[in-house]
Design a protein around this motif. Structure first.
Motif, short mmCIF file in Angstrom:
data_model
loop_
_atom_site.label_atom_id
_atom_site.label_comp_id
_atom_site.label_asym_id
_atom_site.label_seq_id
_atom_site.Cartn_x
_atom_site.Cartn_y
_atom_site.Cartn_z
N ALA A 75 -6.34 0.10 7.48
CA ALA A 75 -4.85 -0.27 7.26
C ALA A 75 -4.16 0.71 6.51
CB ALA A 75 -4.50 -1.81 6.95
N TYR A 76 -5.02 0.90 5.31
CA TYR A 76 -4.20 1.74 4.37
C TYR A 76 -4.12 3.16 4.92
CZ TYR A 76 -4.39 -1.30 0.31
OH TYR A 76 -4.08 -2.41 -0.30
N SER A 77 -5.26 3.69 5.65
CA SER A 77 -5.40 5.27 6.17
C SER A 77 -4.37 5.27 7.17
CB SER A 77 -6.73 5.37 6.61
OG SER A 77 -7.67 5.70 5.61
N ASN A 78 -4.20 4.26 8.11
CA ASN A 78 -3.12 4.34 9.24
C ASN A 78 -1.71 4.17 8.80
OD1 ASN A 78 -5.08 4.34 11.31
ND2 ASN A 78 -5.14 2.08 11.42
N ILE A 79 -1.46 3.67 7.46
CA ILE A 79 -0.11 3.81 7.01
C ILE A 79 0.02 4.87 6.31
CG2 ILE A 79 1.40 2.92 4.99
CD1 ILE A 79 0.18 0.02 5.59
N ALA A 80 -0.91 5.75 5.73
CA ALA A 80 -0.59 7.00 5.07
C ALA A 80 -0.62 8.14 6.11
CB ALA A 80 -2.15 7.30 4.26
N ASN A 81 -1.34 7.82 7.37
CA ASN A 81 -1.18 9.06 8.27
C ASN A 81 0.38 8.83 8.79
OD1 ASN A 81 -3.90 9.80 8.16
ND2 ASN A 81 -4.62 8.28 9.44
N SER A 82 0.74 7.85 9.10
CA SER A 82 2.21 7.49 9.53
C SER A 82 3.27 8.12 8.46
CB SER A 82 2.49 5.81 9.41
OG SER A 82 1.87 5.30 10.62
N TYR A 83 3.01 8.01 7.14
CA TYR A 83 3.79 8.64 6.18
C TYR A 83 3.78 10.10 6.15
CZ TYR A 83 5.72 4.28 4.25
OH TYR A 83 6.35 3.12 4.19
N ARG A 84 2.31 10.61 6.56
CA ARG A 84 2.26 11.92 6.98
C ARG A 84 2.97 12.50 7.84
NH1 ARG A 84 -3.94 14.02 7.26
NH2 ARG A 84 -3.63 15.83 6.18
N LYS A 85 3.19 11.82 9.16
CA LYS A 85 3.88 12.26 10.14
C LYS A 85 5.29 12.09 9.81
CE LYS A 85 0.72 10.52 13.71
NZ LYS A 85 0.28 9.42 14.50
N LYS A 86 5.96 11.24 8.97
CA LYS A 86 7.15 11.26 8.62
C LYS A 86 7.36 12.51 7.53
CE LYS A 86 9.47 7.42 7.94
NZ LYS A 86 9.92 5.92 8.18
N ASN A 87 6.43 13.08 7.06
CA ASN A 87 6.58 14.07 6.07
C ASN A 87 6.96 13.62 4.71
OD1 ASN A 87 6.30 16.89 5.08
ND2 ASN A 87 8.39 17.32 5.64
N MET A 88 6.52 12.66 4.44
CA MET A 88 6.58 11.91 2.99
C MET A 88 5.26 11.91 2.30
SD MET A 88 8.84 8.56 4.59
CE MET A 88 9.64 8.39 2.83
N PRO A 89 4.79 13.14 1.70
CA PRO A 89 3.44 13.26 1.30
C PRO A 89 3.20 12.51 -0.10
CG PRO A 89 4.85 15.22 0.78
CD PRO A 89 5.70 14.43 1.61
N MET A 90 4.10 11.93 -1.01
CA MET A 90 3.83 11.38 -2.07
C MET A 90 3.46 9.95 -1.49
SD MET A 90 6.47 12.77 -5.01
CE MET A 90 5.59 12.26 -6.24
N ILE A 91 4.43 9.44 -0.64
CA ILE A 91 3.99 7.99 -0.26
C ILE A 91 2.68 7.88 0.34
CG2 ILE A 91 4.66 6.04 1.26
CD1 ILE A 91 7.68 7.00 0.68
N ALA A 92 2.40 9.14 1.36
CA ALA A 92 1.01 9.07 2.25
C ALA A 92 -0.04 9.16 0.86
CB ALA A 92 1.15 10.55 3.02
N ASN A 93 -0.01 10.15 0.23
CA ASN A 93 -0.86 10.16 -0.96
C ASN A 93 -1.15 8.72 -1.59
OD1 ASN A 93 -2.60 12.48 -1.13
ND2 ASN A 93 -0.89 13.44 -2.21
N LYS A 94 -0.11 7.94 -1.82
CA LYS A 94 -0.15 6.57 -2.72
C LYS A 94 -1.24 5.90 -1.79
CE LYS A 94 2.56 2.96 -2.46
NZ LYS A 94 3.85 2.11 -2.57
N TYR A 95 -0.87 5.79 -0.08
CA TYR A 95 -1.81 4.99 0.53
C TYR A 95 -3.23 5.37 0.57
CZ TYR A 95 1.96 1.69 1.52
OH TYR A 95 2.81 0.86 1.24
#
Length: 165
Positions: free
Chosen positions: A67-87
């Motif tokens: 779940a955390y990884s899928n959310i992180a990958n989603s933020y990665r696709k949205k080009n939001m690296p700080m939030i992706a890194n948090k997840y």
């Protein structure tokens, strides 16, 4: 005899049901935001369920990791690296296997490179992640990846020294 199926909006009884429900919810959607919301429901289910919150099992940890990884990958696709890194960090904190740790750390390296940070701060963060990967790759006896991360760490340290000068 009639069988009744639970509607997809029924309250899940356990984390496995919550995860299946999230997968069903996103199967009919291509929206990144809907994917984030669906997997966030899995995390919320576990946070709001004393049984799930207190359970220490591989199944629970793997489902939360996904779940955390899928959310992180989603933020990665949205080009939001700080939030992706948090997840990715949250995924890393409950990773069950070395492979899961490697996947989270490697993704964190990539996203840290995209973050808008001061050079010194970015270098320190990269070195911290690299040190964790170096330990894992040594334990795994993965010489190729070990050399790659050591080289990255050395170049990053040189850059940090220049930034601090």
């Amino acid at each position: 005899m009639k069988t009744t199926e639970k509607p997809s909006n029924a309250s899940p009884q356990n984390i496995m049901n919550a995860f299946k429900q999230a997968n069903n919810d996103i199967a009919a959607s291509s929206s990144i935001d809907e994917m984030i919301a669906a997997y966030d429901k899995v995390i919320s289910f576990c946070s709001n369920s004393a049984q799930c919150r207190n359970e220490r099992s591989t199944k629970r940890d793997v489902l939360l990791y996904w779940a955390y990884s899928n959310i992180a990958n989603s933020y990665r696709k949205k080009n939001m690296p700080m939030i992706a890194n948090k997840y990715y960090q949250k995924a890393l904190s409950i990773a069950v296997s070395r492979q899961q740790k490697i996947m989270a750390l490697e993704a964190m390296l990539t996203e840290t490179g995209k973050e808008e940070l001061l050079i010194a701060d970015k270098c320190k963060k990269i070195i911290g992640i690299s040190n964790q990967l170096i330990d894992i790759y040594r334990q795994e006896d993965d010489k190729i990846n070990l050399q790659r991360i050591i080289a990255l760490s050395e170049k990053t340290l040189e850059l940090l020294k220049k930034a601090d000068a």
